[in-house]
Write a protein that holds these residues in place. Structure first.
Motif, PDB file in Angstrom:
ATOM      1  N   VAL A 113       0.845  -1.196   0.000  1.00 54.83           N
ATOM      2  CA  VAL A 113       0.000   0.000   0.000  1.00 54.83           C
ATOM      3  C   VAL A 113       0.879   1.245   0.000  1.00 54.83           C
ATOM      4  O   VAL A 113       1.805   1.349   0.806  1.00 54.83           O
ATOM      5  CB  VAL A 113      -0.928   0.036   1.244  1.00 54.83           C
ATOM      6  N   LEU A 163      -9.434   1.314   3.019  1.00 58.24           N
ATOM      7  CA  LEU A 163     -10.288   0.241   2.518  1.00 58.24           C
ATOM      8  C   LEU A 163     -11.397   0.754   1.609  1.00 58.24           C
ATOM      9  O   LEU A 163     -12.230  -0.029   1.153  1.00 58.24           O
ATOM     10  CB  LEU A 163     -10.911  -0.521   3.692  1.00 58.24           C
ATOM     11  N   PHE A 186      -2.971   0.389  -4.128  1.00 64.85           N
ATOM     12  CA  PHE A 186      -2.997  -0.943  -3.527  1.00 64.85           C
ATOM     13  C   PHE A 186      -2.424  -1.931  -4.536  1.00 64.85           C
ATOM     14  O   PHE A 186      -2.996  -2.142  -5.596  1.00 64.85           O
ATOM     15  CB  PHE A 186      -4.424  -1.326  -3.146  1.00 64.85           C
ATOM     16  N   ARG A 241     -12.519  -5.619  -3.216  1.00 63.90           N
ATOM     17  CA  ARG A 241     -12.926  -5.801  -1.830  1.00 63.90           C
ATOM     18  C   ARG A 241     -12.374  -7.068  -1.170  1.00 63.90           C
ATOM     19  O   ARG A 241     -11.963  -7.025  -0.011  1.00 63.90           O
ATOM     20  CB  ARG A 241     -14.450  -5.802  -1.722  1.00 63.90           C
ATOM     21  N   ARG A 274      -9.673  -8.503  -1.295  1.00 60.87           N
ATOM     22  CA  ARG A 274      -8.260  -8.415  -0.919  1.00 60.87           C
ATOM     23  C   ARG A 274      -8.025  -7.478   0.258  1.00 60.87           C
ATOM     24  O   ARG A 274      -6.906  -7.424   0.779  1.00 60.87           O
ATOM     25  CB  ARG A 274      -7.432  -7.945  -2.124  1.00 60.87           C
ATOM     26  N   MET A 275      -9.061  -6.746   0.683  1.00 57.93           N
ATOM     27  CA  MET A 275      -8.918  -5.767   1.760  1.00 57.93           C
ATOM     28  C   MET A 275     -10.054  -5.974   2.760  1.00 57.93           C
ATOM     29  O   MET A 275     -11.225  -5.856   2.388  1.00 57.93           O
ATOM     30  CB  MET A 275      -8.979  -4.340   1.212  1.00 57.93           C
ATOM     31  N   GLN A 276      -9.724  -6.301   3.995  1.00 54.63           N
ATOM     32  CA  GLN A 276     -10.749  -6.584   4.990  1.00 54.63           C
ATOM     33  C   GLN A 276     -10.470  -5.812   6.279  1.00 54.63           C
ATOM     34  O   GLN A 276      -9.433  -5.161   6.411  1.00 54.63           O
ATOM     35  CB  GLN A 276     -10.809  -8.084   5.270  1.00 54.63           C
ATOM     36  N   PRO A 330      -7.841 -12.460   2.151  1.00 55.99           N
ATOM     37  CA  PRO A 330      -7.334 -11.104   1.862  1.00 55.99           C
ATOM     38  C   PRO A 330      -5.816 -11.017   1.955  1.00 55.99           C
ATOM     39  O   PRO A 330      -5.164 -11.880   2.554  1.00 55.99           O
ATOM     40  CB  PRO A 330      -7.980 -10.267   2.973  1.00 55.99           C
ATOM     41  N   ASP A 331      -5.267  -9.976   1.345  1.00 55.88           N
ATOM     42  CA  ASP A 331      -3.847  -9.665   1.475  1.00 55.88           C
ATOM     43  C   ASP A 331      -3.612  -8.669   2.603  1.00 55.88           C
ATOM     44  O   ASP A 331      -2.559  -8.685   3.247  1.00 55.88           O
ATOM     45  CB  ASP A 331      -3.315  -9.064   0.158  1.00 55.88           C
ATOM     46  N   PHE A 332      -4.581  -7.769   2.816  1.00 60.29           N
ATOM     47  CA  PHE A 332      -4.412  -6.630   3.717  1.00 60.29           C
ATOM     48  C   PHE A 332      -5.597  -6.545   4.667  1.00 60.29           C
ATOM     49  O   PHE A 332      -6.753  -6.618   4.250  1.00 60.29           O
ATOM     50  CB  PHE A 332      -4.313  -5.350   2.873  1.00 60.29           C
TER      51      PHE A 332
END
Length: 341
Positions: A23, A80, A92, A109, A111-113, A191-193
C-alpha cells in the motif's frame, strides 16, 4: 544497487520494488463538511485526515497510534475505501483505488478486509456464527453451498474455535470468542491486507494477548499485511514492525518500532512514550514524564504551521509560520518537525 539489478530491464526493477510494498498513500485527505442553519449551508470542514503520505510493506504490521480523535480509524477506513477520499492517492498493489467506483471497487474488496473494535456491535445478533462467516463468501459468489460450509468450519478451526459452534449465536460467546469470529469473517475471502481497528480495546486484559498472538500466527501462516490501530503503545511495541504517530489529522513520525521506542524524534512522540509505564519500579520512580498543556485544537480550524505547536514544549516562532516538511532523516525514519535531527 547490484550489477544484476543494473542489468535488469527498468520494468522488472519497478515490478520488484512494487511487490515489496503493498500500500502506498500519497497526500491522502478526508474532510467531512460541517453544515449550519435552516438552509444547511456548509460553513467549514472537519479535516479528519489532512495530507498523509506513507507506505505499508508487504507482510509487515504497521502500528498506527495517537490520541482519540486524531484520525486513526478514519485513515483505516479510507484505505479500505469505506470512505471516499477528498483528495490524494491510495495505491494498492500498484493500482490506484482512491477513485474506483462500482464493480471495479467491488472486485478489489476481497483483498482488503477489516477487524472492528467492538466484536459485540460488529456481529449481527440475529445470525448464527456460521451465517456470519459465510456471508462474505455468498456476497462474492465464492464456492457452492457445500464448499462454503466446509470453508466456514476451516475458518473457525483456524481461529481456535470449535467448528461445531456454527449454529450458535454471538451472545453465546465471550468477548474474546466473538473477536475470533470477526477475525474468521475477515479471513473468509483470503485477503492480502487487513485493517485491525483497535481489535483488543474492548477485551479483558487476560484475553488481549491471546488475540494478538492469534493475529501474529495467522500473519506468519497466510502472509498477511496489517495496519494495527491502537491506543495501547505496549501492545503496538510487541506486534508492530514499524510505527506511525498521528496528531490532528497529520502524521508526526514514522519509524522502525525499535528506533521509535528507543529514541523518538518528534516532541509529540516523546510525550506519548513518556506516558507508558515501565515495569521496573526504580526506573518508573525516577523517569520524567512530559505533560502536554491544553486541549487538542479543533480539526475544523487547526493551528497554522505545525499542528502540534499549541501544545509543544519546544515550539518556536517558525513553528507558527511554516508547516514542517514530512522528511526522511539520516536513520531512515520520517518526521514532520523543524528541529528533529
Amino acid at each position: 544497487m547490484t550489477t544484476d539489478a543494473l542489468d535488469r530491464p527498468a520494468a522488472a526493477v519497478a515490478a520488484a520494488a512494487r511487490s515489496a510494498t503493498l500500500v502506498v498513500v500519497e497526500d491522502l485527505a478526508l474532510h467531512f463538511p460541517v453544515y449550519q442553519g435552516l438552509l444547511r449551508r456548509q460553513v467549514g470542514s472537519v479535516r479528519a485526515v489532512d495530507g498523509l503520505t506513507f507506505d505499508i510493506r508487504r507482510g509487515e504490521t504497521l502500528g498506527l497510534v495517537g490520541e482519540s480523535g486524531c484520525g486513526k480509524s478514519t485513515t483505516g477506513r479510507a484505505l479500505l475505501r469505506l470512505y471516499k477520499p477528498t483528495g490524494g492517492r491510495i495505491a494498492f498493489d500498484g493500482r490506484d483505488i482512491a477513485t474506483l467506483e462500482g464493480e471495479a471497487l467491488r472486485a478489489m474488496r476481497p483483498r482488503m478486509q477489516m477487524i472492528f473494535q467492538d466484536p459485540q456491535a460488529s456481529l449481527n445478533p440475529r445470525m448464527t456464527v456460521g451465517a456470519i462467516v459465510e456471508e462474505p463468501l455468498i456476497e462474492h459468489g465464492v464456492l457452492r453451498q457445500a464448499g462454503r460450509r466446509e470453508r466456514v468450519r476451516e475458518l473457525l478451526d483456524a481461529v481456535g474455535l470449535n467448528p461445531e459452534y456454527v449454529n450458535r449465536y454471538p451472545h453465546e460467546f465471550s468477548g474474546g470468542q466473538r473477536q475470533r469470529i470477526g477475525i474468521a469473517r475477515a479471513l473468509a475471502l483470503d485477503p492480502d491486507f487487513i485493517v485491525c481497528d483497535e481489535p483488543i480495546a474492548a477485551l479483558d486484559v487476560s484475553i488481549q494477548a491471546q488475540v494478538v498472538n492469534l493475529l501474529q500466527d495467522l500473519q506468519r501462516k497466510l502472509g498477511l499485511t496489517y495496519l494495527f490501530i491502537s491506543h495501547d503503545l505496549s501492545m503496538v511495541r510487541y506486534i508492530a514492525t514499524r510505527v506511525a504517530v498521528m496528531y490532528l489529522g497529520r502524521m508526526m513520525e514514522l519509524a522502525e518500532v525499535h528506533d521509535l521506542f528507543r529514541a523518538p524524534k518528534h516532541p509529540y512522540t516523546r510525550a506519548l512514550l513518556s506516558a507508558v509505564p515501565v515495569p521496573d519500579p526504580k526506573v518508573e520512580a525516577t523517569r520524567q514524564r512530559i505533560l502536554l498543556k491544553g486541549d487538542i485544537p479543533s480539526p475544523v480550524n487547526p493551528p497554522s504551521g505545525c499542528r502540534f505547536r499549541t501544545r509543544c514544549p519546544w515550539a518556536a516562532e517558525v513553528c507558527a509560520k511554516e508547516e514542517p516538511e514530512w522528511r526522511t532523516l539520516a536513520d531512515g525514519r520520517k518526521v514532520a518537525c523543524h528541529f528533529a535531527e
